[in-house]
Write an enzyme that holds these catalytic residues in place. Structure first.
Site, mmCIF file in Angstrom:
data_model
loop_
_atom_site.group_PDB
_atom_site.id
_atom_site.type_symbol
_atom_site.label_atom_id
_atom_site.label_comp_id
_atom_site.label_asym_id
_atom_site.label_seq_id
_atom_site.Cartn_x
_atom_site.Cartn_y
_atom_site.Cartn_z
ATOM 1 N N HIS A 71 0.818 -1.203 0.000
ATOM 2 C CA HIS A 71 0.000 0.000 0.000
ATOM 3 C C HIS A 71 0.857 1.261 0.000
ATOM 4 O O HIS A 71 0.405 2.325 0.397
ATOM 5 C CB HIS A 71 -0.931 0.010 1.216
ATOM 6 N N HIS A 72 2.117 1.130 -0.465
ATOM 7 C CA HIS A 72 2.975 2.323 -0.488
ATOM 8 C C HIS A 72 2.433 3.342 -1.483
ATOM 9 O O HIS A 72 2.696 4.536 -1.364
ATOM 10 C CB HIS A 72 4.412 1.931 -0.847
ATOM 11 N N ARG A 73 1.693 2.875 -2.451
ATOM 12 C CA ARG A 73 0.933 3.742 -3.358
ATOM 13 C C ARG A 73 -0.467 3.165 -3.477
ATOM 14 O O ARG A 73 -0.648 1.953 -3.502
ATOM 15 C CB ARG A 73 1.588 3.801 -4.746
ATOM 16 N N ASN A 122 -4.315 -13.914 -25.081
ATOM 17 C CA ASN A 122 -4.362 -12.497 -25.404
ATOM 18 C C ASN A 122 -2.966 -11.920 -25.618
ATOM 19 O O ASN A 122 -2.721 -11.176 -26.567
ATOM 20 C CB ASN A 122 -5.064 -11.736 -24.279
ATOM 21 N N SER A 170 -3.632 0.329 -18.499
ATOM 22 C CA SER A 170 -4.679 0.334 -17.473
ATOM 23 C C SER A 170 -4.647 1.627 -16.674
ATOM 24 O O SER A 170 -5.694 2.150 -16.271
ATOM 25 C CB SER A 170 -4.503 -0.866 -16.533
ATOM 26 N N LYS A 179 -3.479 -8.844 -6.715
ATOM 27 C CA LYS A 179 -3.866 -9.915 -7.633
ATOM 28 C C LYS A 179 -5.029 -10.680 -7.025
ATOM 29 O O LYS A 179 -5.197 -10.719 -5.796
ATOM 30 C CB LYS A 179 -2.706 -10.875 -7.870
ATOM 31 N N ASP A 218 7.013 3.145 -13.344
ATOM 32 C CA ASP A 218 6.623 4.374 -12.649
ATOM 33 C C ASP A 218 5.131 4.674 -12.797
ATOM 34 O O ASP A 218 4.728 5.797 -13.105
ATOM 35 C CB ASP A 218 7.453 5.562 -13.139
#
Length: 417
Positions: free
Chosen positions: A65-67, A234, A363, A107, A100
């Site tokens: 959860h650092h970002r 894909n 995404s 996941k 970045d």
């Protein structure tokens, strides 16, 4: 003698993490906090399938959860388990950091084979899974944003987005809860082929570095290089199509039902048509069919692209890999033991956390588009068209020449998303 057991994806991640940590001057407790998966959610839920209630096992892991939000795909496969999604979530953290993109890694998955279910059954399963994620706050535009993975696609992402929207009716950013959606439901052009195109871009960049190309025992550019692709999903199918356009020669393709090889090259379009007609790539006219899907890994070629499942190149077959350059288009296709063997043999490996990062990159653009509620270029498009029209008119007046209509249209309208 007991048969050897292949390491799990989590074992491989931990081995690679330990090897990489040796190059860092960082406290051991800090490294351990980076290694661990912060949140893991195991779910069992019932769904009625053909007048019988079945219990499905599903998972979601948020590694870091650092970002925020965390980001990662949802896979449907029979062997999905908690350790696997935890390892994949950790890989997503590293992948996002390398390119970045401001996400932590996550996941998820459901232990099922999508081929065993009708579309309406898969919809009920998917919507129930999404409901469970909402209940525990494991999904949301600012919390955790899933995407397609093995066995899922635009259809499943649309079901999840719709379920989230129904359960959070006052959320104006509801469409940003998931990426990889259809264009008509908040998706973005280019997402479907993004991962395969990312692998293509990585290879193009590799051949811009003569020292690396020489180390691999190769020369020139992609044109004429013999490529073997494992997996026509894909990622593999889009990559193979794009790499053929660059002049590469597809000399082998591996799928779950076997391998086909042709030293003079395979036409991807014809192979896909054959698979559509027969349900298999086997017995493709003009190609040799090999029994095992893994046979493709040992073919003589310049570039090997494993684009299927994890743990395909192992300590058992690494010594038989003949390709000097390996590009990991799948998640963790090479075990840590095999990686050491390949490098000892002088092979060059482009790792998955870089090679297949095209999907999460695009995404990110879709997520930003959903949060801004405006498609890219909408504000500047009209001004750009007017500017380009004036520029072309001025050039024509000065030179007395007229731009060809196709060139004029390209310049005036520019590119889309």
């Amino acid at each position: 003698m007991q048969p050897s057991v292949e390491p799990s994806m989590l074992d491989v991640f931990n081995d690679n993490f330990d090897r990489a940590a040796q190059y860092l001057d960082a406290p051991e407790d800090l490294l351990e906090s980076i290694r661990i998966c912060h949140h893991m959610y195991s779910i069992q839920f019932p769904v009625r399938i053909k007048n019988k209630v079945r219990i499905f096992h599903a998972f979601r892991a948020e590694h870091s959860h650092h970002r925020l939000p965390t980001k990662g795909g949802i896979r449907y496969a029979p062997n999905v388990h908690l350790d696997e999604v935890a390892a994949l979530a950790a890989l997503m953290t590293l992948k996002c950091a390398i390119v970045d993109v401001p996400f932590g890694g996550a996941k998820g998955g459901i232990a099922l084979d999508p081929r065993d279910y009708e579309a309406d059954e898969l919809e009920r399963i998917t919507r129930r899974y999404a409901t469970e994620l909402v209940r525990k706050n494991f999904i949301g535009p600012g919390v955790d944003v899933p995407a397609p993975d093995l066995g899922t696609g635009e259809r499943e992402m649309a079901w999840i987005a719709d379920t989230y929207n129904m359960l959070t009716p006052n959320s104006v950013d509801a469409l940003a809860c998931v990426t990889g959606k259809p264009i008509t439901q908040g998706g973005i052009r280019g997402r479907r082929e993004a991962t395969g195109r990312g692998v293509q871009y990585v290879l193009q960049e590799f051949f811009r570095h003569p020292d690396l190309v020489k180390r691999a025992g190769l020369s020139g550019d992609l044109a004429g290089k013999r490529v073997v692709v494992q997996g026509l999903g894909n990622v593999g199918s889009h990559f193979a199509r794009l790499i053929q356009d660059d002049g590469a020669v597809i000399v082998g393709i591996g799928e779950r039902d076997g391998t086909i090889t042709a030293p003079r090259g395979l036409c991807l379009g014809a192979v896909l048509a054959h698979r559509h007609e027969t349900g298999s790539i086997r017995d493709y006219p003009g190609a040799t069919t090999l029994e095992r899907p893994a046979d493709c890994l040992e073919l003589d070629c310049d570039i090997l692209v494993p684009a299927a499942l994890e743990n395909q190149i192992t300590a058992h077959n690494a010594s038989r890999i003949r390709a000097p350059l390996i590009v990991e288009a799948a998640n963790s296709p090479t075990t840590s033991e095999a990686d050491a063997i390949l490098r000892q043999a002088g092979k060059i490996i482009i790792p998955d956390i870089f090679a297949n990062a095209g999907g999460v990159t695009v995404s990110y653009f879709e997520w930003v588009k959903n949060l801004s509620h405006m498609r890219f270029g909408r504000m500047a498009k009209r001004v750009g068209i007017q500017t380009h029209q004036r520029m072309i008119t001025g050039i024509e007046d000065l030179t007395g020449s007229v731009f060809p209509q196709t060139l004029r249209d390209d310049i005036v309208h520019g590119i889309d998303e």
